[in-house]
Scaffold this motif. Structure first.
Motif, mmCIF file in Angstrom:
data_model
loop_
_atom_site.group_PDB
_atom_site.id
_atom_site.type_symbol
_atom_site.label_atom_id
_atom_site.label_comp_id
_atom_site.label_asym_id
_atom_site.label_seq_id
_atom_site.Cartn_x
_atom_site.Cartn_y
_atom_site.Cartn_z
ATOM 1 N N ILE A 54 0.841 -1.204 0.000
ATOM 2 C CA ILE A 54 0.000 0.000 0.000
ATOM 3 C C ILE A 54 0.875 1.252 0.000
ATOM 4 O O ILE A 54 0.601 2.226 -0.704
ATOM 5 N N LEU A 55 1.945 1.244 0.798
ATOM 6 C CA LEU A 55 2.851 2.400 0.850
ATOM 7 C C LEU A 55 3.440 2.682 -0.527
ATOM 8 O O LEU A 55 3.513 3.840 -0.954
ATOM 9 N N VAL A 56 3.877 1.648 -1.217
ATOM 10 C CA VAL A 56 4.437 1.830 -2.556
ATOM 11 C C VAL A 56 3.399 2.475 -3.470
ATOM 12 O O VAL A 56 3.701 3.425 -4.210
ATOM 13 N N GLN A 57 2.163 1.990 -3.406
ATOM 14 C CA GLN A 57 1.111 2.553 -4.258
ATOM 15 C C GLN A 57 0.830 4.008 -3.915
ATOM 16 O O GLN A 57 0.543 4.820 -4.792
ATOM 17 N N MET A 58 0.929 4.361 -2.627
ATOM 18 C CA MET A 58 0.749 5.752 -2.223
ATOM 19 C C MET A 58 1.904 6.617 -2.737
ATOM 20 O O MET A 58 1.689 7.702 -3.283
ATOM 21 N N LEU A 59 3.125 6.144 -2.548
ATOM 22 C CA LEU A 59 4.295 6.934 -2.925
ATOM 23 C C LEU A 59 4.353 7.193 -4.424
ATOM 24 O O LEU A 59 4.857 8.239 -4.862
ATOM 25 N N THR A 60 3.855 6.262 -5.216
ATOM 26 C CA THR A 60 3.883 6.475 -6.661
ATOM 27 C C THR A 60 2.962 7.616 -7.084
ATOM 28 O O THR A 60 3.123 8.179 -8.173
ATOM 29 N N LYS A 61 2.009 7.966 -6.218
ATOM 30 C CA LYS A 61 1.084 9.058 -6.541
ATOM 31 C C LYS A 61 1.632 10.420 -6.134
ATOM 32 O O LYS A 61 1.129 11.443 -6.574
ATOM 33 N N PHE A 62 2.633 10.438 -5.259
ATOM 34 C CA PHE A 62 3.182 11.710 -4.796
ATOM 35 C C PHE A 62 4.150 12.264 -5.838
ATOM 36 O O PHE A 62 5.107 11.582 -6.226
ATOM 37 N N PRO A 63 3.944 13.504 -6.268
ATOM 38 C CA PRO A 63 4.849 14.071 -7.283
ATOM 39 C C PRO A 63 6.281 14.185 -6.805
ATOM 40 O O PRO A 63 7.206 14.227 -7.623
ATOM 41 N N THR A 64 6.502 14.226 -5.490
ATOM 42 C CA THR A 64 7.865 14.339 -4.963
ATOM 43 C C THR A 64 8.587 12.993 -4.907
ATOM 44 O O THR A 64 9.788 12.950 -4.650
ATOM 45 N N VAL A 65 7.859 11.907 -5.125
ATOM 46 C CA VAL A 65 8.471 10.574 -5.093
ATOM 47 C C VAL A 65 8.279 9.919 -6.461
ATOM 48 O O VAL A 65 9.126 9.996 -7.322
ATOM 49 N N GLY A 66 7.142 9.257 -6.653
ATOM 50 C CA GLY A 66 6.857 8.629 -7.941
ATOM 51 C C GLY A 66 7.540 7.285 -8.112
ATOM 52 O O GLY A 66 8.472 6.938 -7.390
ATOM 53 N N ARG A 67 7.059 6.537 -9.096
ATOM 54 C CA ARG A 67 7.605 5.202 -9.330
ATOM 55 C C ARG A 67 9.057 5.230 -9.784
ATOM 56 O O ARG A 67 9.846 4.348 -9.432
ATOM 57 N N ASP A 68 9.433 6.247 -10.544
ATOM 58 C CA ASP A 68 10.815 6.310 -11.034
ATOM 59 C C ASP A 68 11.812 6.368 -9.880
ATOM 60 O O ASP A 68 12.856 5.712 -9.917
ATOM 61 N N MET A 69 11.488 7.167 -8.834
ATOM 62 C CA MET A 69 12.401 7.250 -7.698
ATOM 63 C C MET A 69 12.500 5.901 -6.982
ATOM 64 O O MET A 69 13.592 5.477 -6.574
ATOM 65 N N LEU A 70 11.355 5.225 -6.837
ATOM 66 C CA LEU A 70 11.357 3.925 -6.168
ATOM 67 C C LEU A 70 12.212 2.923 -6.944
ATOM 68 O O LEU A 70 13.035 2.206 -6.364
ATOM 69 N N CYS A 71 12.004 2.878 -8.252
ATOM 70 C CA CYS A 71 12.761 1.931 -9.074
ATOM 71 C C CYS A 71 14.258 2.263 -9.066
ATOM 72 O O CYS A 71 15.108 1.373 -9.010
ATOM 73 N N LYS A 72 14.567 3.548 -9.102
ATOM 74 C CA LYS A 72 15.966 3.959 -9.105
ATOM 75 C C LYS A 72 16.640 3.620 -7.784
ATOM 76 O O LYS A 72 17.791 3.163 -7.764
ATOM 77 N N ARG A 73 15.940 3.827 -6.694
ATOM 78 C CA ARG A 73 16.534 3.559 -5.381
ATOM 79 C C ARG A 73 16.892 2.086 -5.224
ATOM 80 O O ARG A 73 17.966 1.744 -4.706
ATOM 81 N N TYR A 74 15.981 1.211 -5.650
ATOM 82 C CA TYR A 74 16.199 -0.224 -5.439
ATOM 83 C C TYR A 74 16.763 -0.914 -6.676
ATOM 84 O O TYR A 74 16.920 -2.132 -6.680
ATOM 85 N N LYS A 75 17.019 -0.113 -7.722
ATOM 86 C CA LYS A 75 17.652 -0.633 -8.936
ATOM 87 C C LYS A 75 16.862 -1.800 -9.540
ATOM 88 O O LYS A 75 17.432 -2.849 -9.884
ATOM 89 N N ILE A 76 15.559 -1.609 -9.630
ATOM 90 C CA ILE A 76 14.719 -2.594 -10.295
ATOM 91 C C ILE A 76 13.855 -1.885 -11.330
ATOM 92 O O ILE A 76 13.619 -0.681 -11.239
ATOM 93 N N ASP A 77 13.395 -2.637 -12.308
ATOM 94 C CA ASP A 77 12.554 -2.092 -13.369
ATOM 95 C C ASP A 77 11.162 -2.685 -13.209
ATOM 96 O O ASP A 77 10.973 -3.889 -13.402
ATOM 97 N N GLU A 78 10.202 -1.863 -12.840
ATOM 98 C CA GLU A 78 8.844 -2.354 -12.590
ATOM 99 C C GLU A 78 7.855 -1.260 -12.935
ATOM 100 O O GLU A 78 7.898 -0.159 -12.382
ATOM 101 N N ASP A 79 6.953 -1.537 -13.885
ATOM 102 C CA ASP A 79 5.980 -0.520 -14.281
ATOM 103 C C ASP A 79 4.557 -0.879 -13.884
ATOM 104 O O ASP A 79 3.610 -0.202 -14.249
#
Length: 371
Positions: free
Chosen positions: A300-325
């Motif tokens: 749920i946290l991941v889904q919330m963070l992807t909606k925040f313009p200050t975070v987003g999915r790109d930041m999550l993927c970059k931090r953990y070095k994974i590719d997930e869309d």
């Protein structure tokens, strides 16, 4: 008929916390995931053959409504996120936590309220609404009250300003604090004495000697009550640790000659009816870990963070070095588990929660004032 550009993906996981369209044919145990794609709409989208187009505006379908670039960070973001959370949490096991010491402490606290001149209610600054006890107003009545939003260092300036304006408009005295570093502690002490100054005026009028002002500090578990008291009195008098349930007994502590503080255990309602709030409590570590599934909460946290313009999915993927869309947070956690933790989903989920709690994605609130 205009075509709808979207991609459908179905998961077989019955416990998934992924996005699900309530009005779609897919049941909760077979969620429909809708990744962010360029889309066009039709009058019968589910009957249409999905196609992709590069000409249509970028719109992200989430739950049963849409986000677009015009409302990122605005009121719609928070309103729509609340709607999303309601649907996401409906398919999860309910989060409930009410250990025996809370029932005992609640009974004792109600008795001690009769002795208090002013009540200091401490809430988590990241989730001020979710850390508000539904019976607090009933318990306090007309008693003088100060609201403390702790962990101000864990939210943005925009979050702080929004909440300050919200409570000020309602005539509520609010203090922002950081129990770990002591910010706001002295201001809180002065304000408590000022609010209860008439106590000794009335006593003198009756020929009685003055006494210290009695201030009770109450709130949910792990919102920083004990740390705040320790900062006020400038020594460690109350046990404090970054986990819920450390304080189990009520204790009066003297602050100088003019103020007495009551440290109390965290008080939760016996049953948390708002599961969106319960999930936020779990994300912020304000409820016992045994009350929830760590993988579900991290998803749920991941889904919330992807909606925040200050975070987003790109930041999550970059931090953990994974590719997930995928829009599914549970899939993100499972992929992270394979990538970094030899398939251990629990460890992957705990890492994401820990990173959020430590500000690795930047400091941000999970709530904004209701409109």
């Amino acid at each position: 008929m205009v075509t709808m550009s979207v991609q459908f993906q179905v998961s077989s996981s019955s416990s998934s916390s992924c996005l699900w369209l309530p009005n779609s044919p897919s049941p909760p145990n077979s969620p429909l995931f809708l990744p962010t794609r360029t889309t066009r709409f039709s009058s019968s989208p589910l009957a249409a053959t999905p196609t992709f187009s590069s000409q249509s505006p970028t719109i992200q379908i989430i739950g049963n409504h849409t986000f677009d670039g015009s409302n990122q960070g605005g009121t719609n973001l928070w309103t729509d996120l609340d709607t999303d959370l309601y649907h996401w949490t409906k398919v999860l096991r309910p989060v409930q936590w009410f250990p025996g010491h809370i029932a005992k402490a609640e009974k004792e606290l109600k008795e001690q309220l009769k002795l208090m001149d002013v009540v200091i209610e401490v809430r988590d600054g990241r989730i001020p609404m979710s850390t508000s006890h539904p019976q607090m107003d009933l318990w306090l009545g007309n008693r003088k009250r100060i609201l403390v939003l702790n962990r101000e260092d864990m939210i943005s300036t925009a979050d702080r300003n929004a909440w300050a304006e919200y409570f000020t408009r309602r005539g509520i005295k609010v203090v922002f604090s950081n129990g770990q570093l002591g910010m706001g502690a002295m201001k809180l002490g002065r304000l408590a004495k000022e609010l209860a100054a008439d106590v000794n005026v009335k006593r003198r009028a009756k020929g009685l000697l003055p006494r210290p002002v009695r201030a009770g500090i109450i709130g949910y578990p792990n919102v920083g009550k004990s740390s705040l008291i320790n900062r006020l009195i400038k020594r460690r008098m109350c046990p404090a640790a970054p986990r819920p349930g450390v304080t189990r007994d009520l204790r009066w502590v003297r602050f100088g000659k003019d103020l007495e503080l009551l440290d109390s255990p965290g008080i939760l309602p016996m049953r948390i009816s708002d599961q969106s709030a319960a999930i936020k409590l779990a994300i912020c570590d304000d409820i016992g870990e045994r009350s929830y599934d760590v993988a579900d909460v991290a998803g749920i946290l991941v889904q919330m963070l992807t909606k925040f313009p200050t975070v987003g999915r790109d930041m999550l993927c970059k931090r953990y070095k994974i590719d997930e869309d995928s829009e599914c947070g549970k899939i993100f956690i499972e992929k992270l588990a394979v990538h970094l933790f030899n398939g251990d989903v629990h460890q992957a989920a705990y890492r994401v929660l820990s990173d959020f709690r430590k500000g690795r994605f930047g400091w941000t609130a999970l709530e904004r004032p209701p409109r």
